[in-house]
Design an enzyme around this catalytic site. Sequence first.
Site, PDB file in Angstrom:
ATOM      1  N   ASP A  81      30.995 -16.297 102.165  1.00 58.05           N
ATOM      2  CA  ASP A  81      30.060 -16.446 101.096  1.00 58.05           C
ATOM      3  C   ASP A  81      28.875 -15.323 101.540  1.00 58.05           C
ATOM      4  O   ASP A  81      29.218 -14.823 102.496  1.00 58.05           O
ATOM      5  CB  ASP A  81      29.491 -17.701 101.154  1.00 58.05           C
ATOM      6  CG  ASP A  81      28.926 -18.097  99.703  1.00 58.05           C
ATOM      7  OD1 ASP A  81      29.483 -18.830  98.787  1.00 58.05           O
ATOM      8  OD2 ASP A  81      27.826 -17.737  99.335  1.00 58.05           O
ATOM      9  N   ASP A 139      30.202 -10.193 101.185  1.00 58.37           N
ATOM     10  CA  ASP A 139      29.528  -9.901  99.863  1.00 58.37           C
ATOM     11  C   ASP A 139      30.640  -9.269  98.999  1.00 58.37           C
ATOM     12  O   ASP A 139      31.050  -7.767  99.367  1.00 58.37           O
ATOM     13  CB  ASP A 139      28.176  -9.030 100.138  1.00 58.37           C
ATOM     14  CG  ASP A 139      27.928  -8.466  98.686  1.00 58.37           C
ATOM     15  OD1 ASP A 139      28.427  -8.901  97.485  1.00 58.37           O
ATOM     16  OD2 ASP A 139      26.804  -7.983  98.598  1.00 58.37           O
ATOM     17  N   LYS A 196      34.500 -11.899  82.735  1.00 59.50           N
ATOM     18  CA  LYS A 196      35.587 -12.941  82.786  1.00 59.50           C
ATOM     19  C   LYS A 196      36.822 -12.417  82.015  1.00 59.50           C
ATOM     20  O   LYS A 196      37.962 -12.703  82.361  1.00 59.50           O
ATOM     21  CB  LYS A 196      35.201 -14.403  82.380  1.00 59.50           C
ATOM     22  CG  LYS A 196      34.237 -15.055  83.269  1.00 59.50           C
ATOM     23  CD  LYS A 196      34.586 -14.993  84.761  1.00 59.50           C
ATOM     24  CE  LYS A 196      33.740 -15.816  85.534  1.00 59.50           C
ATOM     25  NZ  LYS A 196      34.064 -15.783  86.896  1.00 59.50           N
ATOM     26  N   THR A 217      28.758 -27.829  88.583  1.00 60.42           N
ATOM     27  CA  THR A 217      28.830 -27.327  90.000  1.00 60.42           C
ATOM     28  C   THR A 217      27.385 -26.605  90.384  1.00 60.42           C
ATOM     29  O   THR A 217      26.580 -26.790  89.267  1.00 60.42           O
ATOM     30  CB  THR A 217      29.943 -26.095  90.215  1.00 60.42           C
ATOM     31  OG1 THR A 217      29.325 -25.023  89.204  1.00 60.42           O
ATOM     32  CG2 THR A 217      31.141 -26.603  89.616  1.00 60.42           C
ATOM     33  N   ASN A 238      36.797 -16.186  94.040  1.00 58.41           N
ATOM     34  CA  ASN A 238      36.023 -17.285  93.448  1.00 58.41           C
ATOM     35  C   ASN A 238      34.577 -16.944  93.134  1.00 58.41           C
ATOM     36  O   ASN A 238      33.938 -17.300  92.220  1.00 58.41           O
ATOM     37  CB  ASN A 238      36.277 -18.502  94.131  1.00 58.41           C
ATOM     38  CG  ASN A 238      35.134 -19.601  93.756  1.00 58.41           C
ATOM     39  OD1 ASN A 238      35.355 -20.391  92.774  1.00 58.41           O
ATOM     40  ND2 ASN A 238      34.294 -19.726  94.722  1.00 58.41           N
ATOM     41  N   TYR A 292      28.883 -12.097  80.713  1.00 60.75           N
ATOM     42  CA  TYR A 292      29.464 -12.966  81.490  1.00 60.75           C
ATOM     43  C   TYR A 292      30.860 -13.029  81.001  1.00 60.75           C
ATOM     44  O   TYR A 292      32.063 -12.828  81.651  1.00 60.75           O
ATOM     45  CB  TYR A 292      28.704 -14.375  81.567  1.00 60.75           C
ATOM     46  CG  TYR A 292      29.533 -15.382  82.180  1.00 60.75           C
ATOM     47  CD1 TYR A 292      29.428 -15.605  83.555  1.00 60.75           C
ATOM     48  CD2 TYR A 292      30.428 -16.240  81.563  1.00 60.75           C
ATOM     49  CE1 TYR A 292      30.297 -16.538  84.308  1.00 60.75           C
ATOM     50  CE2 TYR A 292      31.153 -17.190  82.182  1.00 60.75           C
ATOM     51  CZ  TYR A 292      31.151 -17.426  83.409  1.00 60.75           C
ATOM     52  OH  TYR A 292      31.796 -18.378  84.230  1.00 60.75           O
TER      53      TYR A 292
HETATM   54  N1  LIG Z   1      30.844 -24.040  86.785  1.00 59.57           N
HETATM   55  C1  LIG Z   1      31.177 -23.909  85.778  1.00 59.57           C
HETATM   56  O1  LIG Z   1      31.114 -24.453  84.579  1.00 59.57           O
HETATM   57  C2  LIG Z   1      32.211 -22.662  85.759  1.00 59.57           C
HETATM   58  C3  LIG Z   1      33.126 -22.335  84.426  1.00 59.57           C
HETATM   59  C4  LIG Z   1      34.046 -21.382  84.470  1.00 59.57           C
HETATM   60  C5  LIG Z   1      34.131 -20.684  85.472  1.00 59.57           C
HETATM   61  N2  LIG Z   1      33.227 -20.746  86.658  1.00 59.57           N
HETATM   62  C6  LIG Z   1      33.535 -19.807  87.784  1.00 59.57           C
HETATM   63  O2  LIG Z   1      33.888 -20.249  88.898  1.00 59.57           O
HETATM   64  C7  LIG Z   1      33.538 -19.615  90.004  1.00 59.57           C
HETATM   65  C8  LIG Z   1      32.750 -20.612  90.869  1.00 59.57           C
HETATM   66  O3  LIG Z   1      31.732 -21.044  90.352  1.00 59.57           O
HETATM   67  P1  LIG Z   1      31.008 -22.358  90.780  1.00 59.57           P
HETATM   68  O4  LIG Z   1      30.904 -22.939  89.540  1.00 59.57           O
HETATM   69  O5  LIG Z   1      31.742 -23.122  91.840  1.00 59.57           O
HETATM   70  O6  LIG Z   1      29.529 -22.124  91.188  1.00 59.57           O
HETATM   71  P2  LIG Z   1      28.823 -21.938  92.737  1.00 59.57           P
HETATM   72  O7  LIG Z   1      27.693 -21.310  92.354  1.00 59.57           O
HETATM   73  O8  LIG Z   1      29.167 -23.291  93.459  1.00 59.57           O
HETATM   74  O9  LIG Z   1      29.828 -20.874  93.456  1.00 59.57           O
HETATM   75  C9  LIG Z   1      29.462 -19.592  93.453  1.00 59.57           C
HETATM   76  C10 LIG Z   1      29.571 -18.857  95.002  1.00 59.57           C
HETATM   77  O10 LIG Z   1      29.629 -17.554  94.819  1.00 59.57           O
HETATM   78  C11 LIG Z   1      28.663 -17.115  95.927  1.00 59.57           C
HETATM   79  N3  LIG Z   1      28.260 -15.913  95.604  1.00 59.57           N
HETATM   80  C12 LIG Z   1      27.360 -15.265  94.545  1.00 59.57           C
HETATM   81  N4  LIG Z   1      27.406 -13.916  94.778  1.00 59.57           N
HETATM   82  C13 LIG Z   1      28.152 -13.533  95.933  1.00 59.57           C
HETATM   83  C14 LIG Z   1      28.808 -12.116  96.331  1.00 59.57           C
HETATM   84  N5  LIG Z   1      28.202 -10.944  95.830  1.00 59.57           N
HETATM   85  N6  LIG Z   1      29.736 -12.354  97.355  1.00 59.57           N
HETATM   86  C15 LIG Z   1      30.107 -13.263  97.773  1.00 59.57           C
HETATM   87  N7  LIG Z   1      29.731 -14.633  97.455  1.00 59.57           N
HETATM   88  C16 LIG Z   1      28.910 -14.714  96.150  1.00 59.57           C
HETATM   89  C17 LIG Z   1      27.425 -18.166  95.862  1.00 59.57           C
HETATM   90  O11 LIG Z   1      26.787 -18.027  97.160  1.00 59.57           O
HETATM   91  C18 LIG Z   1      28.141 -19.311  95.422  1.00 59.57           C
HETATM   92  O12 LIG Z   1      28.505 -20.082  96.880  1.00 59.57           O
HETATM   93  C19 LIG Z   1      32.702 -18.535  89.569  1.00 59.57           C
HETATM   94  O13 LIG Z   1      33.262 -17.173  89.496  1.00 59.57           O
HETATM   95  C20 LIG Z   1      32.132 -18.836  88.234  1.00 59.57           C
HETATM   96  O14 LIG Z   1      31.820 -18.009  87.370  1.00 59.57           O
HETATM   97  C21 LIG Z   1      32.399 -21.909  86.829  1.00 59.57           C
END
Ligand SMILES: NC(=O)c1ccc[n+]([C@@H]2O[C@H](COP(=O)([O-])OP(=O)(O)OC[C@H]3O[C@@H](n4cnc5c(N)ncnc54)[C@H](O)[C@@H]3O)[C@@H](O)[C@H]2O)c1
Lengths: 262, 183
Positions: free
Chosen positions: A47, A73, A169, A200, A100, A165
């Site tokens: 992370d 990153d 995706k 989340t 992710n 966004y």
């Molecule tokens: N929660 C939802 O409803 C949802 C729906 C569809 C897709 N997603 C996707 O799922 C994935 C995970 O999201 P989540 O919901 O678990 O949220 P989350 O915020 O818990 O997870 C995202 C993580 O990415 C990290 N991050 C951000 N920028 C970064 C970078 N440049 N390098 C490394 N790490 C970085 C953040 O610190 C965080 O820990 C994302 O790609 C999100 O777009 C989420």
Amino acid sequence: MTNRLEGKVALITGSGGALFDSEFGLGFGGSSAFRFCQEGATVIVSDINDDTGQQFTEELREKGFNAHYKHLDTTNETEWKKTIDWIEKDFGKLDILVNNAGIAGRNDLFETTEPDWDKVNDINSKGCFLGTKLGGILMRKNNFGSIINIASMFGIIGSKASLPYHASKGAVISMSKAAAIQLAPYKIRVNSVCPGFAATPLNPFFRTESESSIVVGRKEETPLKGFVPADQIAWGIVYLASDESEWVTGTELVIDGGYTAQ
Amino acid sequence: MEKTIDWIEKDFGKLDILVNNAGIAIRGHVLDTNESDWDKVNDINSKGYFLGTKFAGKLMQKNNFGSIINIASIYAIVGGTLSFGYAASKGAVRLMSKAAAIQLAPYKIRVNTICPGFAATPINKHYRLTPNAPEVVSIRESIPLKGFIPADQIAWGVVYLASDESEWVTGTDLLIDAGWIAQ
Ligand SMILES: NC(=O)c1ccc[n+]([C@@H]2O[C@H](COP(=O)([O-])OP(=O)(O)OC[C@H]3O[C@@H](n4cnc5c(N)ncnc54)[C@H](O)[C@@H]3O)[C@@H](O)[C@H]2O)c1
């Protein structure tokens, strides 16, 4: 079933953003890290959020799991190279990569600026490309691997949510298909997972504003009525990571409570 | 179908999982497909799944729980030169699954399809009997992972969709096709 991932080395990006008892729960990355560990994998949590990331990894180790932390990153190719080199040196191989890390975007199109576009596409889309490339280079040496890219149901359908966004995706879904074809000769599989709405840390308002019309509406619009638990995404990722899906590549696993079927 | 479901209710008290898998492959170009071929393949592949979904759904509804897995095909998604009635029947399976997913969601009954690619099962005996025949070689070469899908891989996909690991998966298609559709 247990030990479905025994002997496998896995890297999960964006998996260190929360702790087990965090207010908004674990994200998809953290939940997958936990299930991967339970299934016997060696898990590299990574992370940009190093404090929580290290602490979460410690929590996993306290449970007796084989977990390690690495700052990464995902928008930075040099950091990717360093991470992959370190994995090769310390673990000898990489079997599973979960791209992710991601962020959400601003909603109103007319308010969306060029830097807004760049930021979300850098993290969600370019980060995924860099991971696929660098992870793929190490997997190729072993002629084996499974790459799982976290897209979204918003990579399939449109909505009022952030346009960049959606674009980012959509890019993840199609680059996964292209990578699946290009990496098939090395027996590296590439698939995407398309989650629906999940409460989340990415969407804290799903919990803090649970009575608001937009949050209630999102639950009601989902045929199974509610938000998808992060753990459900984790199980889908386990399936795609395991040898149970050895012949699954170039596709998307939709975990959305039926949202896109209507 | 109705008898079977009644017997299941009597003997086992409930039904948690239904896999609609029975199907036939009829080959033939649209211009060579006669009405009886059409009826036969659509009766078994499509109407059979409707009946299964309906009667199993009724029993699952009593329990507010269930997972229905309909085996479709990559030919539910794209067209091919070899078959017409088959493609129609599988396309019907795919969309009836989505409709059923929406209609049965209030009872927490999930409905999904699995779309297998080319698998060397008994339905495609020639993949094994004549592995070097030009047609078989050209199919195998067209598959990104270069080979026919083991039936066991489909079984694992069914297990995933049947289990509680996929509690929030409904109305979708799980493709197990070695990358064929992605190209
Ligand atoms: N929660 C939802 O409803 C949802 C729906 C569809 C897709 N997603 C996707 O799922 C994935 C995970 O999201 P989540 O919901 O678990 O949220 P989350 O915020 O818990 O997870 C995202 C993580 O990415 C990290 N991050 C951000 N920028 C970064 C970078 N440049 N390098 C490394 N790490 C970085 C953040 O610190 C965080 O820990 C994302 O790609 C999100 O777009 C989420």
